[in-house]
Scaffold this motif. Structure first.
Motif, PDB file in Angstrom:
ATOM      1  N   THR A  38       0.764  -1.122  -0.124  1.00  0.00           N
ATOM      2  CA  THR A  38       0.099   0.053   0.038  1.00  0.00           C
ATOM      3  C   THR A  38       0.909   1.397   0.045  1.00  0.00           C
ATOM      4  O   THR A  38       0.260   2.473   0.033  1.00  0.00           O
ATOM      5  N   ILE A  39       2.124   0.887  -0.080  1.00  0.00           N
ATOM      6  CA  ILE A  39       3.066   2.167   0.016  1.00  0.00           C
ATOM      7  C   ILE A  39       4.278   2.140  -1.198  1.00  0.00           C
ATOM      8  O   ILE A  39       4.446   0.913  -1.302  1.00  0.00           O
ATOM      9  N   PRO A  40       4.807   3.127  -1.610  1.00  0.00           N
ATOM     10  CA  PRO A  40       5.684   3.134  -2.551  1.00  0.00           C
ATOM     11  C   PRO A  40       7.059   2.138  -2.047  1.00  0.00           C
ATOM     12  O   PRO A  40       7.316   2.458  -1.064  1.00  0.00           O
ATOM     13  N   VAL A  41       7.852   1.954  -3.123  1.00  0.00           N
ATOM     14  CA  VAL A  41       9.171   1.646  -3.072  1.00  0.00           C
ATOM     15  C   VAL A  41      10.048   2.492  -3.782  1.00  0.00           C
ATOM     16  O   VAL A  41       9.545   3.223  -4.737  1.00  0.00           O
ATOM     17  N   TYR A  42      11.304   2.409  -3.808  1.00  0.00           N
ATOM     18  CA  TYR A  42      12.301   3.402  -3.995  1.00  0.00           C
ATOM     19  C   TYR A  42      13.371   2.710  -4.978  1.00  0.00           C
ATOM     20  O   TYR A  42      13.966   1.715  -4.582  1.00  0.00           O
ATOM     21  N   GLY A  43      13.883   3.852  -5.907  1.00  0.00           N
ATOM     22  CA  GLY A  43      15.185   3.409  -6.375  1.00  0.00           C
ATOM     23  C   GLY A  43      15.188   2.009  -7.144  1.00  0.00           C
ATOM     24  O   GLY A  43      15.963   1.017  -6.790  1.00  0.00           O
ATOM     25  N   VAL A  44      14.164   1.871  -8.106  1.00  0.00           N
ATOM     26  CA  VAL A  44      14.003   0.315  -8.563  1.00  0.00           C
ATOM     27  C   VAL A  44      14.856   0.261  -9.915  1.00  0.00           C
ATOM     28  O   VAL A  44      14.592   1.503 -10.590  1.00  0.00           O
ATOM     29  N   TYR A  45      15.733  -0.642  -9.940  1.00  0.00           N
ATOM     30  CA  TYR A  45      16.694  -0.799 -11.174  1.00  0.00           C
ATOM     31  C   TYR A  45      15.948  -2.350 -11.825  1.00  0.00           C
ATOM     32  O   TYR A  45      16.021  -3.342 -11.206  1.00  0.00           O
ATOM     33  N   VAL A  46      15.476  -2.296 -13.013  1.00  0.00           N
ATOM     34  CA  VAL A  46      15.260  -3.311 -13.611  1.00  0.00           C
ATOM     35  C   VAL A  46      16.101  -3.592 -14.689  1.00  0.00           C
ATOM     36  O   VAL A  46      16.757  -2.924 -15.447  1.00  0.00           O
TER      37      VAL A  46
END
Length: 199
Positions: free
Chosen positions: A95-103
């Motif tokens: 229900t909350i964001p996650v950060y610094g996503v590298y795909v």
């Protein structure tokens, strides 16, 4: 028989009672000691089980948000500005964001060990903030499935508690350190910074 009577008459009936009392007390002490040892063993075993359960509960709580984040490729591909690309769906079911996503663009034969993963560095996509729900990004198509090798994806991200995670090409979730992540990025040839993804 006479010798036994003489023995008891010499030491006196009081002393006999005292000796018998000592023997009984020693027997009781030995039984109590055995019971105490068993109780200590039971308590130690229980404490070990409790500690293990607490550790498992803590791990589960720590993974609570990260376990709800994953990504996968859609089968379709298209050409963008002369380059073949594919859609990656990134799902954040928390229900909350996650950060610094590298795909990371990889393949189905790649290792699940973060330091041993094979990737295409130039195809890396960065998402600064991954909101709850489904997000789609485009990633470079790394070619056809020759010899059963197919394009796949992996990802790294930071949860709301500032823990860093690696989601492997086969879906395994592994906690990593920020330092290890950037050190491995450097080793893999990923040039930073990567600007946040935009359509």
């Amino acid at each position: 028989m006479k010798k036994i009577k003489d023995f008891f008459s010499k030491i006196g009936i009081g002393n006999v009672i005292s000796i018998v009392g000592v023997i009984i007390a020693m027997g009781s002490f030995m039984i109590t000691n055995q019971n105490t040892s068993k109780s200590i063993q039971i308590a130690q075993t229980q404490a070990g089980m409790n500690a293990k359960q607490m550790k498992e509960d803590q791990k589960e709580k720590e993974e609570e948000q990260a376990s709800k984040v994953a990504c996968w490729l859609q089968n379709e591909s298209k050409t963008d500005n002369g380059a073949s690309t594919r859609t990656v769906i990134i799902q954040n079911s928390s229900t909350i964001p996650v950060y610094g996503v590298y795909v990371l663009s990889t393949n189905n034969r790649s290792s699940d060990v973060f330091s041993e993963i094979n990737i295409v560095p130039s195809a890396t996509v960065y998402v600064d903030t991954l909101k709850p729900g489904e997000t789609k990004v485009r990633i470079k198509n790394s070619g056809s499935a020759m010899g059963g090798v197919r394009q796949s994806t992996a990802m790294t991200f930071k949860d709301a508690n500032s823990h860093y995670w690696f989601r492997s090409p086969h879906g395994n979730l592994i906690k990593i350190s920020e330092k290890k992540m950037y050190k491995n990025f450097n080793h893999l040839g990923i040039e930073l910074p990567i600007f946040p993804y935009s359509e």
